[in-house]
Design an enzyme around this catalytic site. Structure first.
Site, PDB file in Angstrom:
ATOM      1  N   GLY A   1      71.306  39.834  61.211  1.00 12.45           N
ATOM      2  CA  GLY A   1      70.582  40.924  60.559  1.00 12.45           C
ATOM      3  C   GLY A   1      71.528  41.809  59.756  1.00 12.45           C
ATOM      4  CE  LYS A   2      76.414  38.512  58.494  1.00 15.87           C
ATOM      5  NZ  LYS A   2      75.661  37.635  59.392  1.00 15.87           N
TER       6      LYS A   2
ATOM      7  CG  ASP B   1      71.315  33.166  60.637  1.00 12.63           C
ATOM      8  OD1 ASP B   1      71.424  33.351  59.414  1.00 12.63           O
ATOM      9  OD2 ASP B   1      71.448  32.053  61.178  1.00 12.63           O
TER      10      ASP B   1
ATOM     11  N   GLY C   1      72.300  33.920  53.583  1.00 12.05           N
ATOM     12  CA  GLY C   1      70.985  34.353  53.118  1.00 12.05           C
ATOM     13  C   GLY C   1      70.699  35.685  53.768  1.00 12.05           C
ATOM     14  CG  HIS C   2      72.966  38.714  53.784  1.00 16.44           C
ATOM     15  ND1 HIS C   2      74.155  39.260  53.412  1.00 16.44           N
ATOM     16  CD2 HIS C   2      73.263  37.881  54.815  1.00 16.44           C
ATOM     17  CE1 HIS C   2      75.127  38.771  54.179  1.00 16.44           C
ATOM     18  NE2 HIS C   2      74.602  37.932  55.023  1.00 16.44           N
ATOM     19  CB  THR C   3      66.020  38.771  54.913  1.00 10.34           C
ATOM     20  OG1 THR C   3      66.272  37.379  55.025  1.00 10.34           O
ATOM     21  CG2 THR C   3      64.570  39.012  54.546  1.00 10.34           C
TER      22      THR C   3
ATOM     23  CD  GLN D   1      78.629  32.391  56.025  1.00 12.16           C
ATOM     24  OE1 GLN D   1      79.697  32.767  55.600  1.00 12.16           O
ATOM     25  NE2 GLN D   1      77.589  32.206  55.229  1.00 12.16           N
TER      26      GLN D   1
HETATM   27  P1  IMP Z   1      78.599  25.676  55.714  1.00 13.11           P
HETATM   28  O1  IMP Z   1      79.004  27.117  55.722  1.00 13.11           O
HETATM   29  O2  IMP Z   1      77.452  25.392  54.774  1.00 13.11           O
HETATM   30  O3  IMP Z   1      79.767  24.758  55.501  1.00 13.11           O
HETATM   31  O4  IMP Z   1      78.025  25.319  57.168  1.00 13.11           O
HETATM   32  C1  IMP Z   1      78.856  25.265  58.328  1.00 13.11           C
HETATM   33  C2  IMP Z   1      78.115  25.784  59.552  1.00 13.11           C
HETATM   34  O5  IMP Z   1      77.885  27.188  59.399  1.00 13.11           O
HETATM   35  C3  IMP Z   1      76.729  25.165  59.772  1.00 13.11           C
HETATM   36  O6  IMP Z   1      76.497  25.076  61.165  1.00 13.11           O
HETATM   37  C4  IMP Z   1      75.781  26.174  59.156  1.00 13.11           C
HETATM   38  O7  IMP Z   1      74.500  26.120  59.724  1.00 13.11           O
HETATM   39  C5  IMP Z   1      76.495  27.476  59.501  1.00 13.11           C
HETATM   40  N1  IMP Z   1      76.180  28.551  58.563  1.00 13.11           N
HETATM   41  C6  IMP Z   1      76.652  28.716  57.310  1.00 13.11           C
HETATM   42  N2  IMP Z   1      76.155  29.836  56.763  1.00 13.11           N
HETATM   43  C7  IMP Z   1      75.394  30.415  57.683  1.00 13.11           C
HETATM   44  C8  IMP Z   1      74.647  31.622  57.714  1.00 13.11           C
HETATM   45  O8  IMP Z   1      74.604  32.408  56.762  1.00 13.11           O
HETATM   46  N3  IMP Z   1      73.971  31.868  58.872  1.00 13.11           N
HETATM   47  C9  IMP Z   1      74.027  31.043  59.946  1.00 13.11           C
HETATM   48  N4  IMP Z   1      74.718  29.899  59.966  1.00 13.11           N
HETATM   49  C10 IMP Z   1      75.392  29.590  58.846  1.00 13.11           C
END
Ligand code: IMP
Length: 421
Positions: free
Chosen positions: A11-12, A9, A36-38, A216
Site C-alpha cells: 500500500g505504498k 504490495d 503498480g501503485h494504486t 516492491q
Molecule cells: P520482476 O521484478 O518482474 O523481475 O519480478 C521478480 C519477483 O518480484 C516476482 O516474484 C514478482 O512477482 C515480484 N514483484 C516485482 N514487482 C512487484 C511489485 O510491485 N509487487 C509485488 N511483487 C513484485
C-alpha cells in the site's frame, strides 16, 4: 524514506499519496513498470507504474531517480494517460542517469522465465535491464543524446540478436527500429530530463521536504530478500540513497509500510501462507490481485519475524500500517512471532531458502474486532481490539507506528505520529 517492509504490495502508493501532501519533492528510486501503485482520489482510481504517486498534487515536484529502470514507451503512455485525465505532469523530472529498459530486455525476461530462471517475474524486462546495467552494456537517458549512441547501440543489439537467434531461435531486432522508437520518446521527454541528484540535494539545502518512494519490498531486495525469488534492484533504505543520489546523513525518517497481513506474488517460500478458505477470504476482501499483471496474490497472516528483519535491514523509525480493515470480519487473528524448524526455535529470518522452506510459523492469537473500521478517523475511534493488534505489532518490532490506513481513500488514514515535522 518510504520502504515496503514485506514482499511488496503493502500500500505504498496510498501512503505516499497521503504523506505527499506535506512534502515538496517525491522521488522514485528503484524498480520500473513491475511496480503498480494504486491511488484513490475521491471516486477516481489511478494506477501508476513509473511516475511517483505524488503526481496527483499539482504543486509537487515528482522525480524519477537514477535507480529506476526506465521503459520509455511505457513512461510516455503513462504521462499521456494522466494528461488525458487532466493531471498536469509538467512538474515531473527524470534522471539523466536512469538506465533505459529496452524492447529486448522484455523479450529476454519472457524467454528466461520459460527456461533456466522460473521466478514468476512480471515479465517487464526488469532483471535483464538491471543485468545490462551491472554488465556495463546498458544505456542511460543521457547516452541517447550522444553522437556515438547509434554505433554503441548497434554493437549491443548485434550481440543480443546473436543470442536471440542462436540460443532461443527467435527473430532478431532491427537496430534502426529501436533507435527510432527511442528517439521519438526522448524527443517527447527531453524537457523533463535533468541531473536529479543535484536537484534533490539543492532542494534539501533549501529546507524543502523530500520523500523517497520505494517500489516492491524488503523481501524482494536483490541482497536482503529471498534470493533468487526477488527483483533485481534494492527496494531497501540503502537503495533509496543510491537510487536517488542523496547521502544517508540527509535522511531523518525511514517509514516501513506494513500491510496488516502478508501477501506475495510469484514463486518462493512464504511461511505464513494460507492456502485454505481463510487465504481466499483475505484475497477477495483485500482485492489481492496484481496491479501490473492481474495475478492473484498469495495471502497469509502477519509475520513479525519478517517485520523485525525489515526493521533491522532498513533501520526503520516508523511503521505505516495499511489495509487493517481487511481483517474486520475475523473472530480471531493470528500473528507469527517466530519460526520452528524441527525442535529448534528461530527468532531471526534465515538466509537459507531451504531452512525457510522447512520453517513452521509459531503464532499468537488475538481477538478480532468484528466491526467495520472504514469510518474511523482517529486512533481513539478504533475499537480496543484493533488498537491492541496495532500495539502488538509495535511491541514485536520495537518500531512505533505513524499511520494506520482503514480504507483505500485519502481520508481513510489515521495519523498517529507526524512524519513531516
Ligand atoms: P520482476 O521484478 O518482474 O523481475 O519480478 C521478480 C519477483 O518480484 C516476482 O516474484 C514478482 O512477482 C515480484 N514483484 C516485482 N514487482 C512487484 C511489485 O510491485 N509487487 C509485488 N511483487 C513484485
Amino acid at each position: 524514506m518510504l520502504v515496503g517492509a514485506q514482499w511488496g504490495d503493502e500500500g505504498k502508493g496510498k501512503v505516499t499519496d497521503f504523506l505527499a501532501e506535506k512534502a515538496d519533492y517525491i522521488v522514485r528510486y528503484q524498480g520500473g513498470t513491475n511496480a503498480g501503485h494504486t491511488v484513490v482520489v475521491g471516486d477516481r482510481k489511478f494506477m501508476l507504474h513509473l511516475i511517483p504517486s505524488g503526481i496527483l498534487y499539482p504543486d509537487k515536484v515528482c522525480v524519477i531517480g537514477n535507480g529506476v529502470a526506465l521503459d520509455l514507451e511505457m513512461l510516455v503512455n503513462e504521462i499521456e494517460g494522466l494528461e488525458r485525465e487532466g493531471i498536469d505532469t509538467s512538474n515531473l523530472r527524470i534522471s539523466s542517469r536512469a538506465h533505459l529498459l529496452m524492447p529486448y530486455h522484455k523479450k529476454f525476461d519472457e524467454l528466461q522465465e520459460q527456461g533456466c530462471r522460473q521466478l514468476g517475474t512480471t515479465k517487464r524486462g526488469i532483471g535483464p535491464a538491471y543485468g545490462d546495467k551491472i554488465e556495463r552494456v546498458g544505456f542511460r537517458m543521457t547516452d541517447v543524446l550522444d553522437d556515438d549512441f547509434p554505433a554503441r547501440l548497434e554493437t549491443v543489439v548485434k550481440e543480443k540478436n546473436r543470442i536471440l537467434e542462436r540460443l532461443y531461435d527467435q527473430p532478431p531486432y532491427d537496430c534502426r527500429d529501436i533507435l527510432d522508437r527511442l528517439r521519438a520518446c526522448v524527443d517527447r521527454l527531453r524537457d523533463y530530463v535533468t541531473d536529479t541528484s543535484l536537484l534533490v540535494n539543492r532542494a534539501l539545502d533549501q529546507g524543502k521536504k523530500v520523500m523517497l518512494e520505494g517500489a516492491q519490498g524488503t523481501l524482494l531486495d536483490i541482497d536482503h530478500g529471498t534470493y533468487p525469488y526477488v527483483t533485481s534492484s534494492h527496494p531497501t533504505a540503502g537503495g533509496a540513497c543510491v537510487g536517488s543520489g542523496i547521502g544517508p546523513t540527509r535522511v531523518s525518517r525511514v517509514v516501513g509500510v506494513v500491510k496488516a497481513y502478508t501477501t506475495r506474488v510469484g514463486e518462493g517460500p512464504f511461511p505464513t501462507e494460507l492456502t485454505d478458505a481463510t487465504g481466499d477470504f483475505i484475497r477477495e476482501r483485500g482485492a489481492e490481485f496484481g496491479t501490473t499483471t492481474g495475478r492473484p496474490r498469495r495471502c497469509g497472516w502477519l509475520d513479525a519475524v519478517i517485520l523485525r528483519y525489515a526493521a533491522r535491514v532498513n533501520g526503520l523509525t516508523d511503521l505505516a500500517i495499511t489495509k487493517i480493515d481487511v481483517l474486520d470480519e475475523f473472530e480471531r487473528i493470528k500473528i507469527c512471532v517466530g519460526y520452528k524448524r524441527g525442535n529448534t526455535m528461530l527468532e531471526e529470518f534465515p538466509e537459507s531458502l531451504k531452512v525457510l522452506q522447512d520453517c513452521e510459523p509459531v503464532y499468537i492469537e488475538m481477538d478480532g474486532w468484528k466491526t467495520s473500521l472504514q469510518n474511523c478517523r482517529t486512533y481513539e475511534e478504533l475499537p480496543e481490539a484493533t488498537r491492541r493488534y496495532i500495539e502488538k505489532i509495535t511491541e514485536l518490532t520495537g518500531v512505533p507506528h505513524c499511520l494506520v490506513a482503514v480504507g483505500p481513500g485519502r481520508g481513510q488514514t489515521i495519523v498517529t505520529r507526524e512524519v513531516f515535522a
